[in-house]
Structures are given as C-alpha cells and as structure tokens.
Design a protein around this motif. Sequence first.
Motif: not given
Length: 616
Positions: A364-372, A403-404, A447-449, A486-493
């Motif tokens: 499944t997608a890996l979920t992480l929370a750096p928060e800041a 990959s997600a 890759l999906r971020i 973030l528009r300058e980082v490819k593949g980021v939603d």
Amino acid sequence: MTLSDRIESLMATVQKPVRYMGGEFNSVMKNPDEVDVRFAFLFPDTYEVGMSHLGMKILYHAINRRPYAWCERVFSPWVDMADAMRAAGVPLFSLESRTPVSEFDLLGVTLQYEMSFTNVLDALDLAGLPLRAADRKEGPFVIAGGPCAFNPEPLAPFVDLVALGDGEVETIEVVDCYRAWKASGAPREAFLQEAAKIRGIYVPSLYDVGYHPDGTVASVSPRPGSGAPEVVRKAMVADLNSAEYPEKLIVPYGEVVHNRIMLEIFRGCTRGCRFCQAGMIYRPVRERSPEKLMEMAQKLVGATGYDEISLMSLSSGDYSCLPELAREMVERFAARRVRISLPSQRIDNVLTETLRETQKVKKTALTLAPEAGTQRLRDVINKGVTEDDLVRSVTDAFEQGWSAVKLYFMIGLPTETDEDVLAIAELARLVRRCYFSVPKERRAPGLRITVSASVFVPKNFTPFQWEAQLDAETVVRRQKLLRDALREVKGVDFKYHAPDVSFIEAVFARGDRRLADVLERAYRLGCRFDGWSDQFRYDLWLKAFEEIGLDPAFYALRERPVGEVFPWDHLDCGVTKAFLAREREKAARGETTHDCRKGCVGCGVNRYEEATACGR
C-alpha cells in the motif's frame, strides 16, 4: 404501514440505501422485552465513516456482552435521506431493530470532530427530541464521549452526560447506574446525580460558569449541594490485555472508509508532539501482548473474512514487539492472503524489517508525517524527527518495492515563516531524489508523491492551547506559495484544506458554553455535515455569530495569557496544565523533550493509580 415499511419506501429514493438497511453479518439482535437497558450509539456522520470507527466497535461489543443491555447503531442520514425523513414524518431510527431513537434509554454520541457538532443537533431534531437537555423531561439521556468531549462546553446545554477517557469501563458503569435508577422510579435528576459519582463522568447541568467582563471564563464550578466533583478525572483502562474488545466485527454490505480488521496494538503515545491532542489525552502508553493480539486476530479473521489487518495505534511503529508481531502475523495468515498494514508510522523508526514483512502480500502507499519543512520548526513542535530519518525511511521503503509515498504537513504552526513552508517543497524534492537513488532494477515503477498540508488548529489540552490560529489571509498566501513551489517538483500531487473550515474548528476546539447559542443558530440556518466541503456554509456560520453577538476571532485568533482560566480547566485528562505550560515555553526556545519511555518528563499522568508505571 409500519415504520420499517416507511423506511423501505424512502430508501428507494436516496443515493445510497445501503446506509440504512441494517441486518449485516455479525450485527447483534436481541428481544427488546428481555433487556433492561436499550442503548443507541450515534456516530454523527455517514454510515461509511462511522462504520470505520474503532471506538464504536469496542463499545458495541462491550454493551452487547451484557444480557440485560442491547446496543444498536445510529448514523446521521445523508442530506437526501434526512430531508425525505422529515417530509414523510419518519423519525431517526436504529439500524438493528429500526426503533425510533426517542424510545431508547440512553443515546451515546461520539465526538470525533468539532465539525460534526451540528449533526448532533440534527440527530436530536430528527429523533423528535428537544435540543436542550433542560427541555427533555422524558426520552433517552444523551451521553457524549470521544476526544472532543475533553472540551464539551459548546455542546454542554444539549447533552446530559459527558464521558471522559476510555469508555470500556465507564460506559458499562453508566448502563448499570441507569438500570438501577430505572428500577428505583426516582426522578430524572437523581440519575444525573448518581452518574456524576462515576469516574470520568461529567454532568454539565450540575456546574455553573462565571465570566469576566472581557468575556473570558472566570470559573466553572459545581453547584452547591449537587455532589459533583470540583474536577472530573478521566476514566482509564490499566490493562489492555483484559480490556473489552470485539471477537466479531459487523461486516458492511457496502463500501466503508476502512473496510478491514482494526487491531489496536497499544493505546496512548509518549512522543509529546506539542500540536497533538491525542498524544496528551490518551496517555499513558498501554500495550497489548503479542500473544493476545495473535489470539484476537485469529478470531476476527475467522469471524469476518476480511483480507487486511490494520495494526492500529497513534504511532504503530513504536510498538515494542512490532517486527516479531508482524512476522508472525504474515506467516500465520499468508495462506489466506490476508495482508498486514501499519497506518501510523514514525519516520524515525527503523522499520525496514517490519515493512518487508507486512507488505509480502500486497503493498500500500507509505504514509509519513514530517509535519514541518525545517528542523527548526520540527523542534518547536517536538516532532523528534530529522531529515536523515526521512531519507532513511523512504529509501528503505523504495528498496523494498514501494513507489507511493504520502507526506503530511501543517501550515500555520506557531513561529512558522515563509521559509518553513517553502522547505516542504524541498523535502518533496528530496524524497524524489531518494527514489531515483535506488537502482532501477530494484525499485518499483511509477513514483507517486502526495503532499498534504492541513491548517494548524490549536487544541485544548496541548502545549499550543494558548496560541492564536494563523489568520486566513496568511494561510491562503502560504498555501499558494507552497503550491507554486511544488509545481517545480515533478510527480507531486498537492492537497490542502480550506482555512474557513479550520477556523470554525478552532473556535469550537477552544470555545466556552456561550457558543451553544451560535451552534443552535447555525443549525437552524441550515448548517450540517460541516466536515464535508460540499455542505459547509461559511456564510451561515458568520451570520450565526453575528446574530448571537459573539466574535469568532475571540476564540480562534486570540493568543491566551498564561493565567487565563480555560473552559475545560475543571476536566482532568491526566496531563497537567503546568506541564503543558512548560512545554510551551520550551517550544518558544526551540527545545525538544524526549520520549517519556526514556525517562519521566513530569507530565502528571502518574498521579493516576493505573499509570504508576507510565506504560513501561
């Protein structure tokens, strides 16, 4: 035409009739003539959201284990069904027996989110019950619980009782108290006075609130002769191995948010993130043994047929026996194609082995929370993770075939600057570099971020309960700043929250009893399902505040002085106000506090006899 027939006729006209069908596998049916207490458990949101809530499953099981009590489920009908019910004169009903809610003895309401408060009023109205507790001379007593119950004051005039803390024990004590009161024939007030003697039970009608001329709270104190305690201490389960837990789960007919087995591996969190209410109110940490968890999992897999077990906690990676537990579960259930998932992962945990074991069946997608975005701000909030932790975690995951990746942040944290926000985009770029640092033959394609940025809401019983929420104009500007970066980082939603919803959430998170009038007015104006973006009406909320004569900024955008009395100061979650104030001071200095499993930090929860070991 029976009530059930009338409900059936309405179901043919609405979007998702499965929400109102009932009769699911493992739901509990009893003879109403053979029970003394009937308990309706209301989740004030849709069926698919409520059926994913672990607390409802636990209490449903705990109550129904008693032969003298029957717990049935109630959910907020979606707007199409609610409107149809009103037009046809169909009252709010339970799923199991389709009994009108007004005919139950107790109506339990879980408060998971401040933006569900109007749904509580909508449910009372649909049930044909007066909204205000003082106007209810008959019918069910309304008891509220859940995390938002730690500041129930905005809802205080609408509920009869509030349950603080772990509900497995106190809910049964309330049921037993009601059973004895019902047999006695005493007046309604006598039940409330008896219930107030139960650990963790707060009866708002037995308390008076005083205000200063500037509108701040002067005091919340029990009425003379009421017998209510000065301070209400939360209820707490000391031993999770012996605590109530369902051996069967209701299997929904339709899709729900989390359609899987939820296995609570431990309760509480000792990390001490300063923005996190759950990490404070659910202390101390109490773990279930691996042997107990394997026994529970075996029974639940056999009783449900689910193909996923989610290892639930506030920070699953902190479970002391996690690699061993994951390995044994994978081995035990691999033949049945049951996958194991970790929904809440810390990026400073060494999770390589656990990730490898839990995802052998399906990733499944890996979920992480750096928060800041910056280390400075992560230290302010006491997140306790570094950029190196993030690099190690995502690189390990990519090497194991992920990959997600989903990354969660907040905008508007105390002391935040534009540089902190822009650093979020740099972290997303770093994650992308980590993916491509793994040899092509070893990494999964595609890759999906996903970067998600919520708006910080200062919550009661946290070190940031004194802080002002960031104003909406600045929030929107910083959201745009991050979106452009973030528009300058490819593949980021990029996903983000509307600041107006978070503003109203902050108002009620730190509100007092006077907000009850605003809440009722907003509901009368048409507010409901405020947590749903397509239903939220900010204009109606502002109109309600204006008509009642209260300024929402007074509650959300005002920094509180250290000595101010809070509307919830008469409630005790275990963690002391003095500790929270010290943590706030450390945040201002950018100082961190270690995990209290590594040594006591003096939060105060060891005042409770059940917590003398503080989870160690």
